[in-house]
Design an enzyme around this catalytic site. Structure first.
Site, PDB file in Angstrom:
ATOM      1  N   GLU A  76     -14.440  -5.742   2.091  1.00 40.46           N
ATOM      2  CA  GLU A  76     -13.629  -5.317   3.233  1.00 40.46           C
ATOM      3  C   GLU A  76     -14.174  -4.060   3.904  1.00 40.46           C
ATOM      4  O   GLU A  76     -13.490  -3.402   4.676  1.00 40.46           O
ATOM      5  CB  GLU A  76     -12.188  -5.095   2.773  1.00 40.46           C
ATOM      6  CG  GLU A  76     -11.537  -6.340   2.163  1.00 40.46           C
ATOM      7  CD  GLU A  76     -10.991  -7.317   3.193  1.00 40.46           C
ATOM      8  OE1 GLU A  76     -10.355  -6.871   4.152  1.00 40.46           O
ATOM      9  OE2 GLU A  76     -11.202  -8.533   3.016  1.00 40.46           O
ATOM     10  N   HIS A 129      -5.598  -2.187   1.318  1.00 42.94           N
ATOM     11  CA  HIS A 129      -6.895  -1.511   1.261  1.00 42.94           C
ATOM     12  C   HIS A 129      -6.705  -0.119   0.664  1.00 42.94           C
ATOM     13  O   HIS A 129      -5.615   0.470   0.746  1.00 42.94           O
ATOM     14  CB  HIS A 129      -7.505  -1.344   2.662  1.00 42.94           C
ATOM     15  CG  HIS A 129      -7.972  -2.610   3.292  1.00 42.94           C
ATOM     16  ND1 HIS A 129      -7.748  -2.907   4.620  1.00 42.94           N
ATOM     17  CD2 HIS A 129      -8.657  -3.658   2.782  1.00 42.94           C
ATOM     18  CE1 HIS A 129      -8.267  -4.095   4.900  1.00 42.94           C
ATOM     19  NE2 HIS A 129      -8.817  -4.568   3.799  1.00 42.94           N
ATOM     20  N   CYS A 134      -7.887   3.038  10.156  1.00 46.06           N
ATOM     21  CA  CYS A 134      -8.353   1.660  10.361  1.00 46.06           C
ATOM     22  C   CYS A 134      -9.207   1.540  11.617  1.00 46.06           C
ATOM     23  O   CYS A 134     -10.065   0.672  11.713  1.00 46.06           O
ATOM     24  CB  CYS A 134      -7.174   0.703  10.479  1.00 46.06           C
ATOM     25  SG  CYS A 134      -6.364   0.330   8.918  1.00 46.06           S
TER      26      CYS A 134
END
Length: 445
Positions: A174, A250, A368
């Site tokens: 990721e 995450h 993000c």
């Protein structure tokens, strides 16, 4: 020689929407199918970029992906003209269609993992696009991401690009959302912390039970090998499976680091004592480990406000600033904690709040939205200059958004063939503004 950490923020695309695609991401699921405002989202992102530039930081821009992904729909058996493909997919397979319309590329913390030249064996900055195999809608991104990164960082003297890891959940990767680099100064060799959710080849190890662990240990180790990192500058640490099951999909939802500071929640990790010792030993100095107790801020409050999905930036030596979403300011619990934090004598001296609600509603905060790249002035000079934010580029991108973006977009609008045409026209013009060449499939034939 000067050294910088450059934040490359994702530019929100013209089809920004809330499809509720991300199982395990509470905010994404809660806002599924709500109407969005692509224009507001893009301008919120641009304002944050401009604010960081005005703080004296070097700020970059990363282009969005083309959506809807007509090419993925054709691979899945939908035929005919673009209009016919859209209509058939929306009618026959609405869930698949929404996935192929995802706006998720705006979160460039998931675009790639980056290792600066000070850490790598060949002295180049290394990029590996994330394969994002855990979610179908995100697994559509890596090839285009790789082309965009190559267009931005094209000089092979300074930059090395790798293909994304194999498209299999054993190597689920990721990107930078699960990677943090620590250093004394951006120009010195650092220690790279890779955080993972499970061991793919060992079922006896701890793993979450409700939500998926998107990052595997095996993926972390593979990226470290690709980037030419040594045992002396790598530490692996497992995310607490229990917090993944609480919506911490995450690591950057439960921890954020910068230089010699790690700001994290008490429940973030398992086995952290050994990992923290290794970080300090390999870095060759003590670090500031700032732990937020559950008694002061619960995991649920941290996820709701994205307390840790914040940017931690250095304005001058010993003076760091948290770039936080306004949701943190609006929470009595979190705002009170942050007010106290800046008085505690740590390098974190300020908190500045930004409205990124269009992104927050889709499950992504300030952290993000950016990909961090540490570099020196020679490397910065080798970056495509049209991807570095200036006052003129900021103005031009705002004009571009005003010209091409809709004020409001509903889930039903995604099947509108006019939206696809609008999006392609916008992206074609963007590649000219940013001098990217033909990075999108519709430009490549």
């Amino acid at each position: 020689m000067q050294h910088f950490e450059v934040n490359f923020d994702g530019l929100v695309g013209p089809t920004h929407n809330y499809a509720g695609l991300s199982f395990g991401n509470v905010a994404s699921l809660n806002n599924a199918k709500s109407s969005s405002s692509p224009k507001s989202a893009a301008k919120q992102g641009l304002r944050k970029m401009k604010a960081l530039k005005d703080m004296g930081l070097v700020q970059g821009v990363l282009a969005p992906q083309e959506r809807p992904d007509i090419y993925a729909l054709r691979r899945l058996g939908f035929h005919g003209s673009d209009k016919e493909v859209l209509a058939a997919a929306a009618k026959e397979a609405p869930a698949i269609f929404r996935a192929c319309c995802s706006a998720s590329s705006m979160w460039t913390a998931n675009a790639a993992t980056v290792s600066p030249s000070a850490d790598t064996m060949n002295g180049k900055i290394h990029f590996t696009p994330a394969n994002l195999t855990n979610k179908f809608h995100r697994s559509l991104e890596p090839d285009t991401t790789g082309r965009i990164l190559r267009a931005m960082f094209a000089n092979s003297r300074y930059f090395e690009h790798h293909r994304h890891l194999p498209d299999n959940e054993h190597f689920g990767d990721e990107g930078a959302a699960n990677h943090t680099r620590f250093c004394c100064d951006y120009g010195f060799a650092g220690v790279e912390l890779f955080v993972y959710g499970r061991h793919a080849f060992d079922d006896s190890r701890p793993a979450p039970k409700k939500f998926p662990a998107r990052q595997t240990y095996e993926a972390c180790a593979a990226v470290a090998r690709l980037h030419g990192l040594s045992d002396d500058n790598v530490v692996f640490l497992q995310q607490n499976p229990d917090v993944i099951d609480k919506g911490v999909f995450h690591n950057d939802v439960i921890a954020v680091g910068n230089q010699d500071v790690l700001f994290y929640h008490e429940e973030a990790f398992i086995g952290q004592e050994e990992a923290f010792r290794a970080l300090e030993e390999k870095l060759g100095q003590s670090m500031h480990f700032i732990e937020v107790p559950s008694a002061l801020v619960s995991v649920e409050d941290a996820v709701k406000t994205y307390l840790f999905n914040t940017q931690l930036v250095t304005l001058k030596p010993g003076h760091m600033v948290i770039i936080a979403p306004t949701e943190c300011q609006e929470s009595d619990v979190v705002s009170r904690y942050l007010e106290n934090l800046v008085t505690q004598g740590t390098p974190i001296k300020e908190v500045r709040y930004f409205d990124v609600k269009q992104s927050m509603r889709n499950g992504g905060g300030p952290a993000c939205l950016r990909l961090r790249v540490a570099m020196n002035d020679q490397e910065l000079a080798a970056v495509n200059p049209h991807c570095i934010l200036t006052d003129s580029l900021f103005a031009r991108l705002n004009q571009w958004v005003d010209k091409h973006y809709r004020d409001e977009l509903s889930s039903d609008d995604l099947a509108d063939p006019a939206l696809l045409d609008e999006s392609r026209m916008a992206l074609d013009e963007l590649t000219q503004i940013m001098h990217l060449g033909s990075v999108y499939p519709f430009q490549r034939g």
